[in-house]
Write a protein that holds these residues in place. Structure first.
Motif, PDB file in Angstrom:
ATOM      1  N   LEU A 182      -1.048  -3.717 -12.352  1.00 30.98           N
ATOM      2  CA  LEU A 182      -1.672  -2.392 -12.255  1.00 30.98           C
ATOM      3  C   LEU A 182      -2.911  -2.443 -11.370  1.00 30.98           C
ATOM      4  N   GLY A 183      -3.628  -3.558 -11.399  1.00 33.21           N
ATOM      5  CA  GLY A 183      -4.792  -3.682 -10.539  1.00 33.21           C
ATOM      6  C   GLY A 183      -4.409  -3.639  -9.074  1.00 33.21           C
ATOM      7  N   LEU A 184      -3.308  -4.322  -8.729  1.00 33.31           N
ATOM      8  CA  LEU A 184      -2.836  -4.305  -7.350  1.00 33.31           C
ATOM      9  C   LEU A 184      -2.341  -2.912  -6.972  1.00 33.31           C
ATOM     10  N   ALA A 185      -1.535  -2.307  -7.839  1.00 32.60           N
ATOM     11  CA  ALA A 185      -1.061  -0.945  -7.569  1.00 32.60           C
ATOM     12  C   ALA A 185      -2.240   0.013  -7.479  1.00 32.60           C
ATOM     13  N   SER A 234      -7.356   3.593  -3.129  1.00 34.95           N
ATOM     14  CA  SER A 234      -8.077   3.486  -1.871  1.00 34.95           C
ATOM     15  C   SER A 234      -7.661   4.537  -0.859  1.00 34.95           C
ATOM     16  N   GLY A 235      -6.583   5.264  -1.148  1.00 37.58           N
ATOM     17  CA  GLY A 235      -6.116   6.273  -0.201  1.00 37.58           C
ATOM     18  C   GLY A 235      -5.358   5.675   0.966  1.00 37.58           C
ATOM     19  N   THR A 236      -5.085   4.367   0.910  1.00 38.15           N
ATOM     20  CA  THR A 236      -4.325   3.733   1.980  1.00 38.15           C
ATOM     21  C   THR A 236      -2.838   3.933   1.755  1.00 38.15           C
ATOM     22  N   SER A 237      -2.093   3.795   2.833  1.00 39.45           N
ATOM     23  CA  SER A 237      -0.650   3.962   2.750  1.00 39.45           C
ATOM     24  C   SER A 237       0.006   2.776   2.060  1.00 39.45           C
ATOM     25  N   SER A 238      -0.527   1.563   2.332  1.00 42.04           N
ATOM     26  CA  SER A 238       0.122   0.343   1.837  1.00 42.04           C
ATOM     27  C   SER A 238      -0.916  -0.742   1.577  1.00 42.04           C
ATOM     28  N   THR A 239      -0.534  -1.663   0.686  1.00 46.19           N
ATOM     29  CA  THR A 239      -1.355  -2.843   0.413  1.00 46.19           C
ATOM     30  C   THR A 239      -0.457  -4.067   0.386  1.00 46.19           C
ATOM     31  N   ILE A 240      -0.919  -5.144   0.990  1.00 48.69           N
ATOM     32  CA  ILE A 240      -0.236  -6.437   0.883  1.00 48.69           C
ATOM     33  C   ILE A 240      -1.184  -7.387   0.170  1.00 48.69           C
ATOM     34  N   ALA A 241      -0.671  -8.073  -0.840  1.00 49.05           N
ATOM     35  CA  ALA A 241      -1.497  -9.019  -1.593  1.00 49.05           C
ATOM     36  C   ALA A 241      -0.589 -10.076  -2.196  1.00 49.05           C
ATOM     37  N   PRO A 268       4.855 -15.149  -3.484  1.00 51.33           N
ATOM     38  CA  PRO A 268       3.876 -14.296  -4.171  1.00 51.33           C
ATOM     39  C   PRO A 268       3.435 -13.076  -3.376  1.00 51.33           C
ATOM     40  N   TYR A 269       3.719 -13.045  -2.083  1.00 51.08           N
ATOM     41  CA  TYR A 269       3.227 -11.946  -1.255  1.00 51.08           C
ATOM     42  C   TYR A 269       4.062 -10.693  -1.493  1.00 51.08           C
ATOM     43  N   VAL A 270       3.385  -9.612  -1.831  1.00 48.35           N
ATOM     44  CA  VAL A 270       4.083  -8.356  -2.139  1.00 48.35           C
ATOM     45  C   VAL A 270       3.475  -7.220  -1.330  1.00 48.35           C
ATOM     46  N   LEU A 271       4.329  -6.284  -0.959  1.00 49.03           N
ATOM     47  CA  LEU A 271       3.918  -5.069  -0.265  1.00 49.03           C
ATOM     48  C   LEU A 271       4.049  -3.919  -1.244  1.00 49.03           C
ATOM     49  N   VAL A 272       2.949  -3.206  -1.478  1.00 48.02           N
ATOM     50  CA  VAL A 272       2.931  -2.084  -2.408  1.00 48.02           C
ATOM     51  C   VAL A 272       2.634  -0.807  -1.628  1.00 48.02           C
ATOM     52  N   GLY A 273       3.483   0.204  -1.787  1.00 46.26           N
ATOM     53  CA  GLY A 273       3.250   1.479  -1.125  1.00 46.26           C
ATOM     54  C   GLY A 273       4.288   1.761  -0.058  1.00 46.26           C
TER      55      GLY A 273
END
Length: 880
Positions: A792-795, A801-808, A872-877
């Motif tokens: 949930l923290g990553l999501a 943040s209003g960004t389209s996507s996050t990679i972490a 472990p690398y995931v793309l969210v959004g």
């Protein structure tokens, strides 16, 4: 009214400090102001809270007109207390700040800190000031500002000492200390909790709560305190003792399951012994607390607070298995509610009596009582917002009807509860962060039970009760409704994470073929006896697949995956094996032999049934809307026996399609703000090791995108990030340590000057520029150890943040591998036509290929590349 307000409303008597100041002030003569204040007291006593708040506001105005400052102050403080009871915390805070003479109050930290400094500089405080400070402290506690709340209460203690109000102040202090202790406990590392269990020392488990216990005990011993305050302290104490035991049972069970798999007999014996010792100690304290509570009831006259106190007591007794007493206590509460003409109290008492009879399997009686409770709540909704009560009984009615096998009647009941919760989402306030984990027990089941029945049923009864968003009209209506329910659950869980609406949702859920005609969206729904999967394909109706695997089996398998892959407290986990020099070939081989069957099992449950449809539709990208423990699975590493999932598809996660922004920013002139930390730092006793390859990682980004700007180590601060973002960057790359947690206060990244940037600060920074970044990359971060909701923290970063996507990353990987992967990602991303998901997939595949050609150990020559390095690398959004 907020979703969290729903959860805690029934505990208002248990958690809140019950008080109102007497109406008389500087004069005992009758006056319009005095008459209004007396009327407000009566309204408050009988539970007519909204009207009481208005009447006390009128009384304050009337006192002001007759130049009676004391009367105005008392009435305003009373009004603020009622606003708290109604869940209107910001308004209550502003009201109290105005009482203390703060100009243009808006309840910000600067105003509150200035107020505290002013009062701390005074030699003497009045009792009235102490009560006002206590009320303000209660507001701040519910807003999660626990340190400020405790500081205000220390002032209130000084002001109310040696007065009848001192007990209420101690009660408020105990509540805040409990919240602080819970937060401290929830922040403890997985290995610290394990050590306490292994040492078999219950005192260590109770240590964080000693200040709380002391405060509640002092209230009980204070003969000047009112009986209702004293019984509230005992009820809090009892509720806390139950909660502590439940929490430690869960923690101990989780570790025993791990040790059973590892055949750690001595550790299992120690854990069982710890549970026995803790239970023995808590049982003894609970018994004396119950005796104390029973001694107070004859002293407490009927009021809305006493009614809720009895209901709370009945729920604690039910949790302890003392159901024989529950019925009589609830019947007394019902009688009192009728005596003072308090219909909402009647509704609560009837509803929980219905719950009691349902537990006794007297379903007809339970349904009749629940219907009575629901009618009363709905009648109150004409003049007051009673949705927080209405949803409870709608959901309970659905559950009882389902137990009777009356599915066609249960679906509309659950649907009504769902619709009530949906309407409440729009009214969310910044509210009680202390109780956020209750979401899973109180609210989430409503969504899952409704989805469960919709998926099993062809009954059309629910369809007319929904307002469907624009969607695939050729889909099975019940499947579409189930998909909408799961989408809504995702939104509600993020709302619960932030305690307010985390993002404006789209008016319509995105139809997948309008966004990407080569992508499929997969909704896994974990139910008690099976795994349901909804598949949304371009230009196709929704499809449903059922896998007969129980929730218990699925969760145990995911736990084993976690223990084998990235649980640092398990010696043979991959994260420990690959952190040891030199690498042990036998340990690596054994780890892979454990991992691959697990990944293959999850693949067979989640992906294998979908394969024919995915192949027939030439799908290239899989987008997962995950919930529950599946959120912590590195989906790209699922294994079919020959290939990893990533070798066939690009993989992305979406918190909800309703949160996706379908538009993407043109990438012809990409600018990257690349900041990083390469040096070791220590924060609050935790050492974060050096990331030696970060300079190389940032330099490579600068080489690929010359217009980029780099901030390394001491240059990387909150202020410098804010300043640079004003220039507008389409990508923000942060190569530094960070943690994703189910607690937003514990989701953070570390700056070059050794400070933490929390999720709220990060979100504000990213939102401060006129151009919102299209992509945020968080390199070298971890999900919190042992936290099954940490994703949930990553999501939350992606959404907030209003960004389209996050990679972490789900866990921190050797930074040389990270630097290699990120370099390849940006090479691919340089092409304006490249999708983010494709760029990440190619980067991961490149790492897989290099691991095949040059494995970290010869032991891996004949095995697939270990998922530890690349999965472990995931793309969210938005994956476009």
């Amino acid at each position: 009214m907020t979703i969290n307000k729903i959860i805690i409303f029934i505990f208002s008597a248990l958690l809140a400090v019950a008080f109102h100041l007497p109406a008389k002030s500087q004069t005992s003569r009758s006056s319009p102001a005095l008459d209004l204040a007396i009327a407000a007291q009566q309204l408050y006593r009988t539970g007519k809270l909204s009207t009481a708040a208005i009447t006390w506001q009128q009384a304050a105005t009337a006192y002001q007109e007759q130049n009676d400052s004391l009367g105005r102050t008392k009435s305003s403080i009373n009004q603020a207390q009622v606003l708290q009871d109604l869940g209107l915390y910001p308004k209550a805070c502003d009201t109290l700040l105005a009482v203390f003479g703060v100009n243009n109050p808006d309840c910000d930290r600067e105003q509150i800190n200035q107020l505290m400094e002013d009062f701390e500089g005074k030699n003497q405080l009045s009792t009235i000031q102490g009560i006002g400070l206590r009320s303000l402290a209660e507001v701040l506690k519910h807003q999660g500002k626990l340190e400020e709340s405790a500081r205000l209460l220390s002032l209130s203690e000084r002001a109310t000492q040696n007065t009848p109000e001192f007990g209420a102040t101690l009660l408020a202090l105990g509540n805040v200390e409990q919240a602080l202790a819970n937060r401290s406990r929830d922040r403890d590392r997985y290995d610290k909790i394990t050590e306490i269990i292994d040492r078999q020392d219950p005192q260590l488990a109770l240590e964080p709560y000693q200040k709380t216990f002391l405060a509640y005990t002092k209230v009980t011993a204070d003969n000047r305190a009112s009986p209702i305050v004293r019984v509230q302290a005992q009820l809090n104490y009892l509720h806390l003792l139950i909660e502590i035991e439940d929490w430690w049972k869960t923690q101990t069970k989780r570790r025993i399951e791990t040790w059973q798999r590892q055949q750690e007999t001595k550790l299992i014996e120690a854990a069982n012994r710890f549970s026995e010792l803790l239970e023995f100690r808590l049982t003894k304290i609970r018994a004396s607390t119950i005796i104390a509570i029973d001694g107070y009831w004859h002293q407490i006259p009927p009021s809305h607070q006493s009614i809720y106190a009895r209901i709370n007591y009945s729920r604690s007794l039910a949790a302890l298995g003392k159901s024989q007493r529950v019925k009589s206590i609830l019947q007394t509460a019902l009688t009192q509610a009728k005596t003072i003409d308090y219909p909402l109290g009647e509704s609560y008492a009837l509803g929980y009596l219905g719950q009691y009879y349902g537990q006794q399997q007297q379903l007809d009686k339970a349904i009749a009582l629940t219907n009575q409770a629901l009618i009363l709540a709905q009648e109150q909704g004409v003049v007051n917002d009673a949705r927080e009560v209405t949803y409870l009984w709608q959901s309970q009615l659905g559950q009882l009807l389902e137990q009777q096998g009356k599915i066609s009647a249960a679906i509309p009941a659950y649907t009504s509860a769902f619709n009530t919760l949906q309407s409440l989402r729009t009214d969310l306030n910044a509210n009680n962060r202390v109780v956020q984990f209750d979401f899973r027990q109180e609210v989430k089941p409503v969504y899952l039970r409704l989805a469960n029945l919709l998926l099993q049923s062809d009954h059309p009864q629910a369809i007319n009760s929904f307002e469907l968003v624009a969607t695939k009209t050729d889909s099975n209506p019940n499947l579409e409704l189930a998909r909408q329910v799961i989408e809504s659950l995702q939104l509600a869980e993020l709302d619960n994470f932030f305690q307010d609406p985390c993002s404006e949702t789209a008016d319509t859920t995105i139809i997948i073929d309008r966004l990407d005609d080569q992508a499929a969206v997969i909704y896994p729904i974990v139910l008690g006896d099976r795994l349901e999967i909804l598949l949304s394909l371009p230009n196709q109706p929704l499809q449903r697949f059922t896998t007969r695997v129980s929730e218990t089996t699925l969760n145990q398998t995911i736990d084993l995956l976690y223990d084998s892959l990235y649980n640092p407290s398990v010696n043979k986990s991959a994260v420990n094996i690959f952190s040891t020099t030199p690498l042990d070939p036998q340990e690596i081989t054994a780890n892979m032999q454990t991992l691959l069957p697990i990944l293959q099992d999850i693949y067979s449950w989640l992906i294998e049934p979908l394969n024919p449809s995915l192949t027939a539709n030439q799908v290239r990208t899989l987008v997962f809307v995950l919930n529950g423990n599946l959120q912590n699975v590195p989906i790209s590493a699922l294994y079919d026996g020959k290939q990893y999932l990533l070798e066939k598809y690009g993989v992305a996660l979406a918190p909800s399609l309703q949160l996706l922004e379908p538009q993407t920013i043109a990438r012809d002139k990409t600018k990257v703000l690349a900041a990083g930390l390469s040096e070791q730092v220590e924060i609050q006793g935790n050492i974060f090791p050096a990331l030696a390859n970060v300079p190389q990682e940032l330099n490579r980004i600068k080489d690929i995108f010359p217009q980029s700007h780099k901030l390394l180590n001491q240059e990387f601060t909150t202020a410098s990030i804010k300043k640079q973002l004003e220039a507008g960057f389409s990508v923000v790359h942060l190569a530094t340590h960070g943690i994703f947690s189910s607690n937003p206060d514990e989701t953070f990244i570390i700056t070059g000057d050794g400070e933490k940037i929390g999720i709220e600060t990060l979100s504000n920074l990213l939102n401060s520029s006129s151009i919102h970044p299209e992509l945020v990359v968080l390199s070298a971060c971890d999900t919190a150890v042992g936290d099954d909701r940490a994703i949930l923290g990553l999501a939350g970063v992606a959404v907030r943040s209003g960004t389209s996507s996050t990679i972490a990353s789900l866990w921190s990987v050797d930074d040389s591998s990270t630097a290699q992967l990120m370099s390849k990602f940006y090479q691919e991303f340089e092409d304006p036509a490249a999708k983010k998901v494709d760029a990440l997939q190619k980067a991961q595949l490149s790492l897989i290929d290099s691991l095949r050609q040059d494995p970290p150990s010869p032991a891996l020559n004949n095995l697939p590349p270990h998922p530890y390095y690349w999965s472990p690398y995931v793309l969210v959004g938005n994956w476009q």
